[in-house]
Scaffold this motif. Sequence first.
Motif, PDB file in Angstrom:
ATOM      1  N   UNK A 158       0.852  -1.186   0.000  1.00  0.00           N
ATOM      2  CA  UNK A 158       0.000   0.000   0.000  1.00  0.00           C
ATOM      3  C   UNK A 158       0.892   1.241   0.000  1.00  0.00           C
ATOM      4  N   UNK A 159       0.426   2.332  -0.614  1.00  0.00           N
ATOM      5  CA  UNK A 159       1.221   3.574  -0.621  1.00  0.00           C
ATOM      6  C   UNK A 159       1.078   4.383   0.664  1.00  0.00           C
ATOM      7  N   UNK A 160       0.191   3.912   1.553  1.00  0.00           N
ATOM      8  CA  UNK A 160      -0.017   4.599   2.835  1.00  0.00           C
ATOM      9  C   UNK A 160      -0.049   3.581   3.976  1.00  0.00           C
ATOM     10  N   UNK A 161       0.702   3.882   5.018  1.00  0.00           N
ATOM     11  CA  UNK A 161       0.727   3.041   6.218  1.00  0.00           C
ATOM     12  C   UNK A 161       0.442   3.921   7.423  1.00  0.00           C
ATOM     13  N   UNK A 162      -0.494   3.497   8.269  1.00  0.00           N
ATOM     14  CA  UNK A 162      -0.719   4.179   9.546  1.00  0.00           C
ATOM     15  C   UNK A 162      -0.204   3.284  10.665  1.00  0.00           C
ATOM     16  N   UNK A 163       0.739   3.813  11.440  1.00  0.00           N
ATOM     17  CA  UNK A 163       1.286   3.092  12.585  1.00  0.00           C
ATOM     18  C   UNK A 163       0.483   3.507  13.820  1.00  0.00           C
ATOM     19  N   UNK A 164      -0.328   2.583  14.305  1.00  0.00           N
ATOM     20  CA  UNK A 164      -1.184   2.835  15.467  1.00  0.00           C
ATOM     21  C   UNK A 164      -0.959   1.721  16.483  1.00  0.00           C
ATOM     22  N   UNK A 165       0.299   1.453  16.751  1.00  0.00           N
ATOM     23  CA  UNK A 165       0.693   0.294  17.551  1.00  0.00           C
ATOM     24  C   UNK A 165       0.710   0.557  19.053  1.00  0.00           C
ATOM     25  N   UNK A 377       2.163   7.445   8.334  1.00  0.00           N
ATOM     26  CA  UNK A 377       1.387   8.229   9.289  1.00  0.00           C
ATOM     27  C   UNK A 377       1.489   7.595  10.679  1.00  0.00           C
ATOM     28  N   UNK A 378       1.325   8.443  11.687  1.00  0.00           N
ATOM     29  CA  UNK A 378       1.310   7.973  13.067  1.00  0.00           C
ATOM     30  C   UNK A 378       0.048   8.495  13.762  1.00  0.00           C
ATOM     31  N   UNK A 383       3.089   8.252  19.477  1.00  0.00           N
ATOM     32  CA  UNK A 383       3.714   9.572  19.408  1.00  0.00           C
ATOM     33  C   UNK A 383       4.066  10.083  20.808  1.00  0.00           C
ATOM     34  N   UNK A 384       4.908  11.097  20.854  1.00  0.00           N
ATOM     35  CA  UNK A 384       5.384  11.659  22.119  1.00  0.00           C
ATOM     36  C   UNK A 384       4.342  12.601  22.719  1.00  0.00           C
TER      37      UNK A 384
END
Length: 409
Positions: A158-165, A377-378, A383-384
């Motif tokens: 995919x051209x977009x990845x959302x990191x929501x780990x 994306x995050x 995120x901090x």
Amino acid sequence: MKNSEYDLIVIGSGAAGMISAIIAAREGKKVLLCEQKDKLGPKLKATGGGKCNLTNTLSNEDFMNSFGKNGKFMSEAILAFNHNDLISFLKEIRVDTHIPDGFRVFPVTHNSLTIIEALQKELQRVNVEIKKATKVNDLICENETIKGVIAKDKNFYAPNIIVATGGLGFSSLGANGDGFEFAKSLGHKITELYPAMLPLITKEKWVANCKADTIAKAEIRINLKKAKKLKACGDLIFTPKGIRGPVVLDFSREITPLLEKYEEVPLFVNMIKGKNEEELFQHFKKFSTLNIEETLSKLLPVSVIKEICTLVGADFKKKFKDLEGSTREKLVKTIVWTPLTVIDHVGFEKAMITRGGVSLKEINPKTMQSKIIEGLYFCGEVMDLDGPCGGYNLQWSFASGNLAGKLLK
């Protein structure tokens, strides 16, 4: 490189991950959601002890200020999706909410499974492809552009990845810091990581004798020169090994970094609703016919009274006026500001959230997209940004997930 199978791949099925997938799919994107556990929302299930405090009714400005200096980063996300928007979104997916105390927002069921099941139904309704028990091991990136993910059994593109780990908190529910490793491997800075929102262990053993008692509106201050301005107020609970309760959970984010630096963090705790020494002397004067235990029982649990009296060598069966002057002085000072020393914490295993994460300087606050890697994306705890108890962190997860899911470039 294989042509993309999806428009977006979301890694992680917490609040941020699920809403980002829903928003993208609603806008016509073909979405894959990967969750390493065999059920969606494992950490969301445990939120608020399972009661799921979703958000709160603070104004946007006050909400952001509650996150400290980094709070301004969330301006775009909160303006686009504040607590009213979250309530409306949940109503759309047939979850009714209420505000029993006028501040905290809960599903009317007070059950986090209500939220998880509703989100899962909406994911299915908008045709998000869900792959459970699918651990993403790495991201595929070429020329600073996202191409896909490497999972255990195959790659997805995919051209977009959302990191929501999420972060490292509640590791038993699947949190393992993968998101930090993904970001770091692609050049992102990860700030120092500390467990937050967790019980603390004290050097003082007397707390174990008070473990059945809760102190309302206790104030905690740090007795270190560089941290004297830090304070928190809320309910305090004694445990067999230390302290917990809302005030400790909130304040622990300030203490765990200091503990790593100093090994011991001295605290002062006011357990008498902010009364000062003069006010306490007046209290003793008002009830001069009673003994110390009887007088102080109007302010403190008996177990706490006995322990403090033992600390200063005062007989709690005596009247205050019958104590030696130096003992009276010491007793008042110790009651007004009771010393405690934090020597340890319970670790990430029982920490609700993580302090630290992907540096906000490298994320576009208007889109949640990486400033370094196109299409990355995050959102959420990775995120901090971390806030206090009371629905802050879950609201931020939903708001940042909503913004990330729009895939704004």
